[in-house]
Design a protein around this motif. Structure first.
Motif, mmCIF file in Angstrom:
data_model
loop_
_atom_site.group_PDB
_atom_site.id
_atom_site.type_symbol
_atom_site.label_atom_id
_atom_site.label_comp_id
_atom_site.label_asym_id
_atom_site.label_seq_id
_atom_site.Cartn_x
_atom_site.Cartn_y
_atom_site.Cartn_z
ATOM 1 N N ILE A 1 15.177 55.612 28.168
ATOM 2 C CA ILE A 1 14.947 56.063 29.550
ATOM 3 C C ILE A 1 13.500 56.505 29.754
ATOM 4 O O ILE A 1 12.870 56.179 30.762
ATOM 5 N N GLY A 2 12.959 57.220 28.788
ATOM 6 C CA GLY A 2 11.578 57.704 28.908
ATOM 7 C C GLY A 2 10.595 56.547 28.998
ATOM 8 O O GLY A 2 9.666 56.563 29.815
ATOM 9 N N LEU A 3 10.795 55.532 28.168
ATOM 10 C CA LEU A 3 9.899 54.373 28.180
ATOM 11 C C LEU A 3 10.023 53.614 29.506
ATOM 12 O O LEU A 3 9.014 53.181 30.075
ATOM 13 N N ALA A 4 11.245 53.483 30.006
ATOM 14 C CA ALA A 4 11.422 52.793 31.305
ATOM 15 C C ALA A 4 10.708 53.569 32.415
ATOM 16 O O ALA A 4 10.074 52.970 33.290
ATOM 17 N N CYS A 5 10.789 54.896 32.381
ATOM 18 C CA CYS A 5 10.064 55.709 33.382
ATOM 19 C C CYS A 5 8.562 55.499 33.218
ATOM 20 O O CYS A 5 7.843 55.259 34.198
ATOM 21 N N ALA A 6 8.088 55.600 31.973
ATOM 22 C CA ALA A 6 6.644 55.478 31.722
ATOM 23 C C ALA A 6 6.136 54.125 32.195
ATOM 24 O O ALA A 6 5.080 54.036 32.837
#
Ligand SMILES: NC(=O)c1ccc[n+]([C@@H]2O[C@H](COP(=O)([O-])OP(=O)(O)OC[C@H]3O[C@@H](n4cnc5c(N)ncnc54)[C@H](OP(=O)(O)O)[C@@H]3O)[C@@H](O)[C@H]2O)c1
Length: 249
Positions: free
Chosen positions: A23-28
């Motif tokens: 999720i963090g990578l998709a947000c970034a």
């Protein structure tokens, strides 16, 4: 990345904890594709340790269970418009005293400390619609789950923390919201999704949309909540869960 929607984050400085996967990578990636300058964190000593393509984003090492490191990271920044408190996960044997305490530190206290460490910069932001803090909550914010006696209460506390930050820091131009993610494909859940088909089936039975989430489903809600389109939304937690929280099974 998000079909039919484009955002302009070209003047935004964004910090995403746990931005190395899921999720963090998709947000970034969502923020970076929309022109933001993005810092991501992970526990590895450098970005080269990760399989994912982290090009175009600045990498910082951070263990969110280390309170001093959270304040040091906040002090090291010169500009910040959007803080995504994403890093987290269940922490081993949470029925044991150490696992329970660690889970609260990683999944709840870290969001308070990093938000506090970044408050001055966020308050100085001139991002349209206001600066934003985001938390990633969970279905365990709402429902009991016997495997996560620390994680669940921490994620429930995160919902309350987001309400409190939204109420307290709004006058300084800072909005705070959370997304409560349903069962979403990532490193955190790959074991469950691949090895526990009965549990996945039970989860999907209760949903309206009958599929597991993708990290991009959660990131889409995050990018909306931090955008000027959400300028009058604060203190809220938005379930993004295929309808799990509204179903009876
Ligand atoms: N996937 C789901 O179904 C789901 C549902 C509800 C909520 N969530 C929440 O969503 C967030 C992201 O999870 P994910 O599913 O995307 O999992 P993930 O793919 O395993 O990503 C977790 C990220 O958090 C980092 N991280 C974990 N523990 C950390 C710690 N103690 N200190 C610093 N960084 C840490 C990891 O960094 P390293 O790679 O360096 O370890 C990684 O970048 C978590 O807060 C999780 O609780 C997920």
């Amino acid at each position: 990345m998000f079909q039919g929607i484009s955002y302009d984050y070209s003047n935004a400085a964004v910090l995403v904890t746990g931005g190395t996967s899921g999720i963090g990578l998709a947000c970034a990636r969502g923020f970076s594709d929309a022109g933001a300058s993005v810092i991501i964190t992970g526990r590895g000593s450098d970005a080269g340790e990760y399989d994912a393509d982290l090009a175009g984003m600045e990498y910082r090492q951070l263990d969110v269970g280390d309170r001093d490191a959270l304040y040091a990271l906040g002090s090291s920044l010169s500009k910040l418009d959007i803080l995504i408190n994403n890093a987290g996960g269940s922490q081993g044997d949470e029925w044991g005293a150490e696992g329970f305490d660690l889970s609260l530190d990683v999944n709840l206290s870290s969001a308070f400390h990093l938000s506090s460490a970044c408050k001055k910069l966020l308050a100085a932001s001139d991002f349209p619609g206001g600066a934003s803090i985001i938390g990633i909550a969970s279905m365990t914010s709402y429902f009991g789950f016997e495997l996560t006696p620390g994680y669940g209460p921490a994620k429930a506390g995160l919902v309350q923390l987001i309400k409190t930050l939204g109420m307290s820091w709004g006058r300084e131009g800072i909005r705070a919201n959370a997304v409560a993610a349903g069962l979403t494909r990532s490193n955190l859940t790959s074991f469950v999704i691949e090895s526990m088909p009965d549990m996945v089936e039970e989860t999907l039975k209760r949903q309206g949309l009958k599929r597991t989430g993708e990290p991009e489903d959660i990131a889409a809600a995050v990018l909306f909540l931090t955008s000027p389109a959400a300028a009058w939304i604060t203190g809220q937690t938005l379930p993004v869960d295929g309808g799990f929280t509204t179903g009876m099974g």
